[in-house]
Write an enzyme that holds these catalytic residues in place. Structure first.
Site, short mmCIF file in Angstrom:
data_model
loop_
_atom_site.label_atom_id
_atom_site.label_comp_id
_atom_site.label_asym_id
_atom_site.label_seq_id
_atom_site.Cartn_x
_atom_site.Cartn_y
_atom_site.Cartn_z
N HIS A 58 0.89 -1.16 0.00
CA HIS A 58 0.00 0.00 0.00
C HIS A 58 0.93 1.21 0.00
CE1 HIS A 58 -3.14 -2.84 0.97
NE2 HIS A 58 -2.62 -3.10 2.16
N ARG A 82 -5.58 1.14 12.28
CA ARG A 82 -6.38 1.37 11.08
C ARG A 82 -7.12 2.71 11.16
NH1 ARG A 82 -11.46 -2.25 8.99
NH2 ARG A 82 -12.40 -1.21 10.78
N HIS A 205 -10.82 -6.76 -1.52
CA HIS A 205 -10.04 -6.34 -0.35
C HIS A 205 -9.97 -7.43 0.71
CE1 HIS A 205 -9.44 -4.48 3.64
NE2 HIS A 205 -8.61 -3.68 2.99
N ARG A 208 -14.42 -9.31 4.54
CA ARG A 208 -15.20 -8.28 5.24
C ARG A 208 -15.77 -7.26 4.25
NH1 ARG A 208 -11.62 -5.26 7.46
NH2 ARG A 208 -9.72 -6.45 7.07
N HIS A 268 -1.56 -12.13 4.20
CA HIS A 268 -1.77 -12.24 5.65
C HIS A 268 -2.59 -13.49 5.98
CE1 HIS A 268 -0.26 -8.20 5.75
NE2 HIS A 268 -1.36 -7.64 5.33
N ASP A 319 4.03 -4.32 2.54
CA ASP A 319 2.72 -3.89 3.02
C ASP A 319 2.69 -2.41 3.40
OD1 ASP A 319 0.13 -3.83 3.89
OD2 ASP A 319 0.39 -5.22 5.54
#
Length: 453
Positions: A58, A82, A205, A208, A268, A319
């Site tokens: 990212h 987050r 993504h 969720r 992950h 990441d």
């Protein structure tokens, strides 16, 4: 002549001596010959490796590095981190995204990454509206990749929900909002950029943020050879939420509904039971491991030893970019296992007993599969991506070929990368990126604007 003569080079079959490497104007290796004679007027190197693949990034989070290390009033976790990341993402502009990404890519190249997979979910403007060109921010990342000279796999992200049960997105997630048609439209818009240095896939993504029906539709709508990545089981809380919602663990649920194959990368895949380890390894999908970020966020440790024993494929990524070094990712991948099992030299096979050699070669193979590009090995037909180590450094003085990667991965913190060739172009020379000053200047300006805004 586009050529390099290596005293030692790491080929797919292992270290070989006196290797001549040649590449064409398109950036592809045309000849890799061991036991060769050194041609006149061809540059020489002591130790040459295939450039490493960074399979999960990212890029915009590079500007957050080191700024979230202050404890809050209660226990800190991935979820509190987050919230801080969301606040940062709410203000960043396309120009700043490009400047930060270029800085990151130059740093990755200087440390030996020559390919990177960008899991890109900042798709909309600060008010959550689509840009006039919906692929605007992805195009900015591509421009940064071109400026730095790194090979990219762009993965526009499907992000429709805030949690299991199709929860509505929160206001702070408005910049991420996409449906299947949005993502496929961005993939199509990026199609003209595809080439030797850039591939385009897609990424739901997480379970969720996207439903199984959406994931299936995205997989069906994407050209069959393109890579697909997903965040899968990063946190114990995520596993429990999945159990509560559908009665199955994340990897178990995904594999029960979607036919995974080698174009999939499960990022992950931290919390797996024994059955999930075996199933994931057998699917051919790649486990995307990001040890420095997973440690920084307190995620947990991947069951590496049984996954290797089951023949699983894995690669490494940086990441959130608290580190830009493949050496650090591989070192902590092994060290985490040593701490967990309270013994040494875990990441080996019966055929390969050198930990550094096994980790580098395995991460190359898994990373290349996840990237969906012709990378990961020094052989004809692959991209001319290679790393030249500094043979004058004391850590490499007098070492045998089977000791080089042990020294690189497990000895000291000096960066032993001297030169980097990516797509047939020298992008790092003498330890410096060829455009380092200009890239750093734009990065400093972007960070200054973000702090003052």
């Amino acid at each position: 002549m586009n050529a390099l003569f290596a005293r030692y080079a790491l080929l797919p079959e292992g270290w070989r001596r006196e290797v001549l490497l040649e590449w064409d104007i398109h950036g592809d290796l045309t000849r890799v010959a061991a036991g060769a004679q050194a041609p006149l007027k061809v540059a020489r190197a002591d130790y040459v490796l295939p450039g490493m693949v960074n399979l999960h990034s990212h890029a915009f989070q590079r500007a957050l590095g080191g700024l979230t290390e202050r404890a809050g009033d209660g226990p800190d976790s991935f979820w509190t981190w987050r919230d801080l990341m969301y606040r940062f993402a709410a203000r960043i502009t396309p120009g700043q995204i490009e400047a930060i990404a270029a800085q990151l890519f130059a740093e990755c190249l200087r440390h030996g990454y020559t390919s990177l997979c960008e899991f890109h979910y900042l798709q909309r403007d600060v008010d959550g509206r689509s840009y006039a060109r919906p692929a605007e921010t992805a195009e900015r990342v591509a421009a940064a990749g071109q400026a730095a000279g790194i090979g990219l796999t762009l993965l526009p992200v499907l992000y429709s929900h805030a949690g299991f049960g199709q929860q509505a997105l929160k206001p702070e997630q408005g910049r991420f909002r996409t449906n299947v048609d949005d993502v496929l439209g961005i993939v199509d818009a990026l199609g003209t950029l595809r080439g030797g240095q850039l591939e385009v896939g897609a990424a739901p993504h997480s379970l969720r943020a996207a439903t199984i029906d959406q994931i299936r539709a995205l997989q069906d709508g994407l050209p069959q050879e393109r890579p697909l990545h997903i965040h899968i089981a990063e946190q114990q809380a995520e596993v429990q939420q999945c159990l509560d919602a559908v009665g199955r663990r994340p990897v178990e649920y995904l594999m029960g509904e979607i036919a995974l194959d080698p174009r999939w990368c499960l990022v992950h895949a931290t919390h797996l039971n024994d059955g999930e380890v075996t199933a994931l390894a057998g699917s051919g999908a790649v486990a995307g491991l990001c040890p420095t970020t997973e440690a920084n966020l307190g995620d947990g440790l991947f069951p590496l030893e049984p996954f290797i024993a089951a023949g699983g494929a894995f690669g490494i990524g940086s990441d959130s970019h608290v580190s830009q070094s493949p050496v650090e990712e591989l070192r902590w991948l092994e060290y985490g296992q040593r701490l967990q099992h309270q013994r040494r030299n875990v990441a080996v096979t019966r055929e390969q007993r050198n930990v550094g050699d096994y980790l580098w070669q395995a991460a190359l193979q898994g990373g290349a599969r996840a990237a969906g590009r012709r990378v990961g090995a020094l052989e004809a037909g692959k991209r001319a991506d290679l790393v030249v180590l500094d043979g004058t450094h004391p850590n490499l003085d007098g070492v045998r070929d089977d000791e080089v990667l042990g020294r690189l991965v497990f000895c000291g913190n000096d960066n032993l990368v001297r030169d980097v060739l990516c797509g047939g172009h020298w992008v790092v020379q003498g330890g410096r990126h060829v455009a380092q000053d200009a890239i750093e200047q734009r990065y400093r300006q972007a960070v200054r604007e973000l702090r003052e805004g």
